[in-house]
Design an enzyme around this catalytic site. Structure first.
Site, PDB file in Angstrom:
ATOM      1  N   HIS A 284      -7.859  -5.692  -0.323  1.00 62.09           N
ATOM      2  CA  HIS A 284      -6.513  -4.977   0.263  1.00 62.09           C
ATOM      3  C   HIS A 284      -5.701  -5.452   1.378  1.00 62.09           C
ATOM      4  O   HIS A 284      -6.393  -5.306   2.524  1.00 62.09           O
ATOM      5  CB  HIS A 284      -6.868  -3.434   0.343  1.00 62.09           C
TER       6      HIS A 284
ATOM      7  N   SER B  41       0.946  -1.214  -0.039  1.00 61.80           N
ATOM      8  CA  SER B  41       0.190   0.172  -0.059  1.00 61.80           C
ATOM      9  C   SER B  41       0.867   1.179  -0.126  1.00 61.80           C
ATOM     10  O   SER B  41       1.895   1.401  -0.864  1.00 61.80           O
ATOM     11  CB  SER B  41      -0.829  -0.077   1.266  1.00 61.80           C
TER      12      SER B  41
HETATM   13  C1  GCU Z   1      -5.491   4.903   1.837  1.00 59.22           C
HETATM   14  C2  GCU Z   1      -4.673   5.671   0.614  1.00 59.22           C
HETATM   15  C3  GCU Z   1      -3.866   4.826  -0.280  1.00 59.22           C
HETATM   16  C4  GCU Z   1      -2.916   3.809   0.619  1.00 59.22           C
HETATM   17  C5  GCU Z   1      -3.598   3.322   1.688  1.00 59.22           C
HETATM   18  C6  GCU Z   1      -2.749   2.548   2.634  1.00 59.22           C
HETATM   19  O1  GCU Z   1      -6.319   4.189   1.442  1.00 59.22           O
HETATM   20  O2  GCU Z   1      -5.729   6.363  -0.047  1.00 59.22           O
HETATM   21  O3  GCU Z   1      -3.262   5.533  -1.339  1.00 59.22           O
HETATM   22  O4  GCU Z   1      -2.231   3.121  -0.521  1.00 59.22           O
HETATM   23  O5  GCU Z   1      -4.394   4.239   2.342  1.00 59.22           O
HETATM   24  O6  GCU Z   1      -1.706   2.657   2.662  1.00 59.22           O
HETATM   25  O7  GCU Z   1      -3.364   1.555   3.247  1.00 59.22           O
END
Ligand code: GCU
Length: 425
Positions: free
Chosen positions: A406, A265
């Site tokens: 995710h 992420s």
């Molecule tokens: C949020 C953000 C993302 C990121 C994510 C994370 O959702 O919008 O860009 O990748 O956090 O790091 O879990």
């Protein structure tokens, strides 16, 4: 001036300032493939001035450099200066950790600039019985003690984002959160397969909040300075820099053969930038890195530049704000970030239900970067169709679309280890 003009002028000024700062309410995210705008993908093999690149030497001398400089100045931001001093100290070691499976070391890295110091700790596990092992290096989100239930792992002091599920409150990690993120790190399997793990709590490099008074940035300030300059680093570039400082230690540990940088992420975004800025990483893994990571900006699917600059104003350089909701004027896209990693092995992984990160955009960007790998005779992703779920494609470039959300799962790690067998051992 009429009374009307009197109110309109200041309002216009506020509107303009907010727009420049990217702080306006953002349009809803698009999840409809039919509404993806038509766009042309900037060609990695044509320079900004229109010259065609035909071999790896031309790529390195002309194109790679200009792309790199663009990302450095306009997107992630430049590192302002060199450190004055750098040190590391093994503060704890056990050669029979995890029931004898591993050697554990905890290393404090000290960074010094302008008489200010920042320390961070690396937790390192190496498989016993191997003289030298390849290591995955990746940040964790809440502390080294969250990746394992090993009672000897040090709990970080740095600011920590509150999270009731992970038992973190008052912005401090405690014993209560030991092991809460074990499922994201297949440590036992890594060790069984001859891999080591090095991990660092990212908040020790730069606390993840819109505040530049602390963390790595503040070490480099001139007197009275309170934030980085317009083209200088945001948090992602600072985290990437921290990975390189961890590498300074790891490359000198005689039990380590090579280091593959990994991130999930926002930390996947940092891992990609670290891979692009530091060629000592022998491989790079982006797990669900999404917007500002592997996904193409110009598709505007899921999270966009406007959304990310608005919610996380500290992640990128200030200069990146001018592209909020203006993807069409950006002369690069994220496949060119991936191309900067060529010819080293690169794995991009998506998850079907992770629409915010635009899995299709992550795949396409991997595919569009392939021609740069081709210049080196390395295999990229030559599929034209979107790959089937849970059917990894593993060449020098690798991609998989995992079923589910995710996250980082045991499935992801199984694929990374299988792929790393081909180059890391
Ligand atoms: C949020 C953000 C993302 C990121 C994510 C994370 O959702 O919008 O860009 O990748 O956090 O790091 O879990």
């Amino acid at each position: 001036m009429t009374p009307n003009q009197k109110t309109v002028k200041p309002l216009l000024f506020i509107l303009l300032t907010l727009t420049t700062l990217g702080l306006m309410a953002q349009p809803e995210a698009n999840y409809d493939e039919t509404k993806v705008p038509k766009f042309s993908v900037p060609d990695p093999l044509t320079t900004f001035s229109g010259e065609a690149i035909t071999d790896s030497q031309e790529w390195e001398e002309k194109r790679k450099l200009e792309i790199y400089q663009f990302f450095e100045k306009q997107i992630y931001g430049k590192v302002p200066a060199l450190l004055d001093e750098y040190s590391f100290k093994v503060i704890e070691q056990d050669n029979q950790a995890l029931e004898g499976k591993a050697q554990r070391k905890q290393i404090t890295v000290g960074l010094k600039k302008n008489n200010r110091t920042l320390n961070f700790n690396i937790l390192l596990y190496l498989p016993n019985g191997n003289e030298k092992a390849p290591v995955f290096l990746g940040y964790n989100f809440h502390g080294n003690h969250t990746v394992t239930d090993d009672p000897n792992v040090i709990i970080p002091e740095a600011w920590n984002e509150n999270n009731a599920d992970l038992k973190i409150s008052s912005n401090k990690a405690t014993e209560a959160s030991r092991g809460v993120r074990m499922h994201r790190w297949s440590i036992d399997k890594m060790l069984d397969n001859g891999y080591g793990l090095a991990t660092v709590y990212y908040g020790e490099i730069d606390p993840d909040k819109n505040d530049f008074s602390d963390g790595l940035h503040s070490l480099f300030y001139a007197e009275e300075q309170t934030k980085p300059k317009t083209n200088e680093w945001g948090s992602i570039a600072a985290w990437a820099y921290g990975l390189s400082r961890a590498m300074d230690y790891l490359e000198n540990d005689t039990n380590i053969s090579n280091v593959i940088v990994f991130g999930h992420s926002r930390l996947g975004k940092a891992a990609l930038w670290a891979g692009a800025t530091d060629d000592r990483f022998s491989g790079v893994i982006s797990n669900n890195s999404g917007c500002g990571g592997a996904a193409l900006f110009k598709r505007k699917f899921g999270e966009t530049i406007g959304h990310i600059n608005n919610s996380f104003p500290h992640w990128f350089s200030e200069s990146f704000k001018k592209y909020s909701n203006k993807e069409e004027i950006l002369p690069v896209d994220q496949h060119q970030l991936l191309a900067l990693i060529a010819p080293r092995p690169l794995y991009v992984a998506s998850a079907v239900e992770d629409e915010w990160a635009d899995p299709k955009g992550e795949f396409l960007s991997t595919q569009y970067a392939s021609k740069v790998y081709g210049l080196y005779g390395k295999k990229g992703i030559d599929l034209t169709e979107f790959p089937e779920t849970d059917r990894p494609i593993q060449q020098t470039m690798a991609y998989h679309m995992r079923s589910g959300k995710h996250d980082v799962t045991a499935y992801d790690w199984d694929q990374y280890m299988t792929w790393a067998e081909t180059f890391a051992k």
